[in-house]
Design a protein around this motif. Structure first.
Motif, PDB file in Angstrom:
ATOM      1  N   ARG A  53      -0.752   0.228   3.067  1.00  0.00           N
ATOM      2  CA  ARG A  53      -1.824  -0.689   3.469  1.00  0.00           C
ATOM      3  C   ARG A  53      -3.189  -0.077   3.159  1.00  0.00           C
ATOM      4  NH1 ARG A  53      -0.906  -3.548   9.169  1.00  0.00           N
ATOM      5  NH2 ARG A  53      -2.355  -5.007   8.156  1.00  0.00           N
ATOM      6  N   ARG A  54      -3.306   1.231   3.348  1.00  0.00           N
ATOM      7  CA  ARG A  54      -4.553   1.889   2.994  1.00  0.00           C
ATOM      8  C   ARG A  54      -4.762   1.874   1.474  1.00  0.00           C
ATOM      9  NH1 ARG A  54      -7.687   5.200   5.888  1.00  0.00           N
ATOM     10  NH2 ARG A  54      -7.298   3.532   7.405  1.00  0.00           N
ATOM     11  N   ALA A  55      -3.674   1.938   0.705  1.00  0.00           N
ATOM     12  CA  ALA A  55      -3.794   1.840  -0.753  1.00  0.00           C
ATOM     13  C   ALA A  55      -4.370   0.477  -1.149  1.00  0.00           C
ATOM     14  CB  ALA A  55      -2.441   2.068  -1.420  1.00  0.00           C
ATOM     15  N   ILE A  56      -4.017  -0.572  -0.407  1.00  0.00           N
ATOM     16  CA  ILE A  56      -4.631  -1.882  -0.669  1.00  0.00           C
ATOM     17  C   ILE A  56      -6.132  -1.788  -0.431  1.00  0.00           C
ATOM     18  CG2 ILE A  56      -4.649  -4.347  -0.123  1.00  0.00           C
ATOM     19  CD1 ILE A  56      -1.851  -4.019   1.061  1.00  0.00           C
ATOM     20  N   ASP A  57      -6.528  -1.117   0.655  1.00  0.00           N
ATOM     21  CA  ASP A  57      -7.952  -0.945   0.934  1.00  0.00           C
ATOM     22  C   ASP A  57      -8.654  -0.255  -0.230  1.00  0.00           C
ATOM     23  OD1 ASP A  57      -7.434  -1.979   3.467  1.00  0.00           O
ATOM     24  OD2 ASP A  57      -7.353  -0.008   4.434  1.00  0.00           O
ATOM     25  N   SER A 104      -5.603   8.957 -13.582  1.00  0.00           N
ATOM     26  CA  SER A 104      -6.183  10.079 -12.859  1.00  0.00           C
ATOM     27  C   SER A 104      -5.445  10.264 -11.538  1.00  0.00           C
ATOM     28  CB  SER A 104      -7.673   9.837 -12.593  1.00  0.00           C
ATOM     29  OG  SER A 104      -7.863   8.609 -11.908  1.00  0.00           O
ATOM     30  N   LYS A 105      -5.538  11.470 -10.985  1.00  0.00           N
ATOM     31  CA  LYS A 105      -4.992  11.727  -9.669  1.00  0.00           C
ATOM     32  C   LYS A 105      -5.928  11.147  -8.611  1.00  0.00           C
ATOM     33  CE  LYS A 105      -2.574  16.004 -10.894  1.00  0.00           C
ATOM     34  NZ  LYS A 105      -2.443  17.459 -10.599  1.00  0.00           N
ATOM     35  N   ILE A 106      -5.334  10.685  -7.519  1.00  0.00           N
ATOM     36  CA  ILE A 106      -6.147  10.191  -6.418  1.00  0.00           C
ATOM     37  C   ILE A 106      -5.623  10.791  -5.117  1.00  0.00           C
ATOM     38  CG2 ILE A 106      -6.772   8.001  -7.527  1.00  0.00           C
ATOM     39  CD1 ILE A 106      -4.684   6.666  -5.654  1.00  0.00           C
ATOM     40  N   SER A 107      -6.453  10.752  -4.091  1.00  0.00           N
ATOM     41  CA  SER A 107      -6.040  11.116  -2.746  1.00  0.00           C
ATOM     42  C   SER A 107      -6.934  10.389  -1.757  1.00  0.00           C
ATOM     43  CB  SER A 107      -6.121  12.632  -2.534  1.00  0.00           C
ATOM     44  OG  SER A 107      -7.451  13.086  -2.639  1.00  0.00           O
ATOM     45  N   PHE A 108      -6.373  10.091  -0.601  1.00  0.00           N
ATOM     46  CA  PHE A 108      -7.142   9.454   0.461  1.00  0.00           C
ATOM     47  C   PHE A 108      -6.475   9.767   1.795  1.00  0.00           C
ATOM     48  CE2 PHE A 108      -4.317   6.301  -1.509  1.00  0.00           C
ATOM     49  CZ  PHE A 108      -3.583   5.810  -0.433  1.00  0.00           C
ATOM     50  N   ASP A 109      -7.228   9.614   2.862  1.00  0.00           N
ATOM     51  CA  ASP A 109      -6.715   9.935   4.188  1.00  0.00           C
ATOM     52  C   ASP A 109      -5.631   8.938   4.599  1.00  0.00           C
ATOM     53  OD1 ASP A 109      -8.473  12.041   4.409  1.00  0.00           O
ATOM     54  OD2 ASP A 109      -9.967  10.908   5.552  1.00  0.00           O
ATOM     55  N   SER A 110      -4.553   9.462   5.160  1.00  0.00           N
ATOM     56  CA  SER A 110      -3.518   8.600   5.722  1.00  0.00           C
ATOM     57  C   SER A 110      -3.916   8.171   7.125  1.00  0.00           C
ATOM     58  CB  SER A 110      -2.171   9.338   5.781  1.00  0.00           C
ATOM     59  OG  SER A 110      -1.239   8.600   6.562  1.00  0.00           O
ATOM     60  N   VAL A 166      -2.863  11.304   1.607  1.00  0.00           N
ATOM     61  CA  VAL A 166      -1.980  10.602   0.669  1.00  0.00           C
ATOM     62  C   VAL A 166      -2.374  11.002  -0.744  1.00  0.00           C
ATOM     63  CG1 VAL A 166      -1.130   8.372  -0.129  1.00  0.00           C
ATOM     64  CG2 VAL A 166      -1.815   8.655   2.264  1.00  0.00           C
ATOM     65  N   THR A 167      -1.403  11.414  -1.536  1.00  0.00           N
ATOM     66  CA  THR A 167      -1.657  11.744  -2.934  1.00  0.00           C
ATOM     67  C   THR A 167      -1.007  10.696  -3.830  1.00  0.00           C
ATOM     68  OG1 THR A 167       0.300  13.173  -2.951  1.00  0.00           O
ATOM     69  CG2 THR A 167      -1.840  14.216  -2.532  1.00  0.00           C
ATOM     70  N   GLY A 168      -1.473  10.611  -5.063  1.00  0.00           N
ATOM     71  CA  GLY A 168      -0.891   9.643  -5.982  1.00  0.00           C
ATOM     72  C   GLY A 168      -1.638   9.615  -7.295  1.00  0.00           C
ATOM     73  N   ILE A 169      -1.426   8.551  -8.046  1.00  0.00           N
ATOM     74  CA  ILE A 169      -2.122   8.373  -9.315  1.00  0.00           C
ATOM     75  C   ILE A 169      -2.743   6.979  -9.371  1.00  0.00           C
ATOM     76  CG2 ILE A 169      -0.685  10.005 -10.595  1.00  0.00           C
ATOM     77  CD1 ILE A 169       0.795   7.593 -11.803  1.00  0.00           C
TER      78      ILE A 169
END
Length: 245
Positions: A92-96, A4-10, A16-19
């Motif tokens: 680092r936020r992706a780790i979170d 799925s697509k994901i996004s979160f605040d940088s 930040v966009t991604g999968i």
């Protein structure tokens, strides 16, 4: 397995966009994995699916260069340093994001990076010790290292002296080889291509030598793209360290 697509605040601003690729039908806590290569997240969907099929919860992000509609290449302007630092913050936020999931084992977070993704990973593991294990393949010391090879210097000679000096002064402090010595206790696997013309052998070896223990290295008599054996070795090593299926 589902993607799925994901996004979160940088942390540095913007989104930040991604999968996200995740296994289905598994029970218990799963290892988490972050993948990074010099491609947009969507292009790494098959690789993310492969790791999800062996039980990992996988995140791939679009780095700032792709999000602004370009590529993660130096533009020889002050923003190069800012984008590099933002990339580290975003990862680092992706780790979170991974560790916030109820199905991810915080003690089994891994990283896999090739080429550009590898030297970003070298910086990342040096400033964030939440990784259990990281695979860094065909890794130069960073952009400065790449631009001071014989081929890189030919290109740099096309820039003005003032541009070169300002760029080097800006980028040397964030060169990833300066951080990899602080990766412990993260376990590191380096994969070095003996016939690599993009990352000279001595540069790849210098990054390995600068890294903290515990670390391992595997050599391959191939070019920068590595080969199928290197991928099998990567999977086997991550199976041992993270408990992939």
């Amino acid at each position: 397995m589902q993607v799925s697509k994901i996004s979160f605040d940088s942390p540095a601003g913007g989104t930040v966009t991604g999968i996200l690729a995740e296994p289905v039908g598994r029970t218990g806590l799963r290892p988490g994995l972050i993948l990074l290569q010099p491609f947009p997240a969507a292009a790494l969907k098959p690789l993310a699916q492969l790791f999800a099929n062996v039980g990992a919860v996988v995140i791939v992000i679009d780095v700032p260069g792709f999000r602004r509609g370009g590529e993660p290449l130096p533009r020889y302007i002050p923003e190069d340093r800012a984008e590099h630092i933002q990339t580290i913050k975003d990862l680092r936020r992706a780790i979170d994001v991974l560790t916030a999931r109820a199905d991810v084992d915080d003690a089994r977070i891994g990283f896999v990076g090739n080429s550009y993704g590898g030297f970003i990973g070298a910086h990342l593991v040096g400033v964030d010790q939440r990784f259990k294990a990281a695979v860094l393949s065909t890794v130069p010391g960073g952009w400065v290292s790449l631009r001071t090879t014989p081929e890189g210097l030919k290109f740099m000679a096309t820039l003005s002296c003032a541009t070169r000096n300002a760029w080097f002064q800006n980028m040397v402090p964030v060169e990833p080889i300066r951080y990899i010595g602080n990766a412990a206790p993260t376990e590191l696997l380096f994969q070095i291509a003996n016939l690599d013309t993009t990352v000279p052998l001595q540069d790849a070896q210098a990054v390995y030598d600068a890294a903290s223990n515990p670390k391992e290295v595997m050599y391959y008599d191939v070019g920068h793209a590595l080969n199928a054996q290197s991928f099998q070795d990567r999977l086997g090593w991550l199976h041992d360290k993270l408990g992939l299926d």
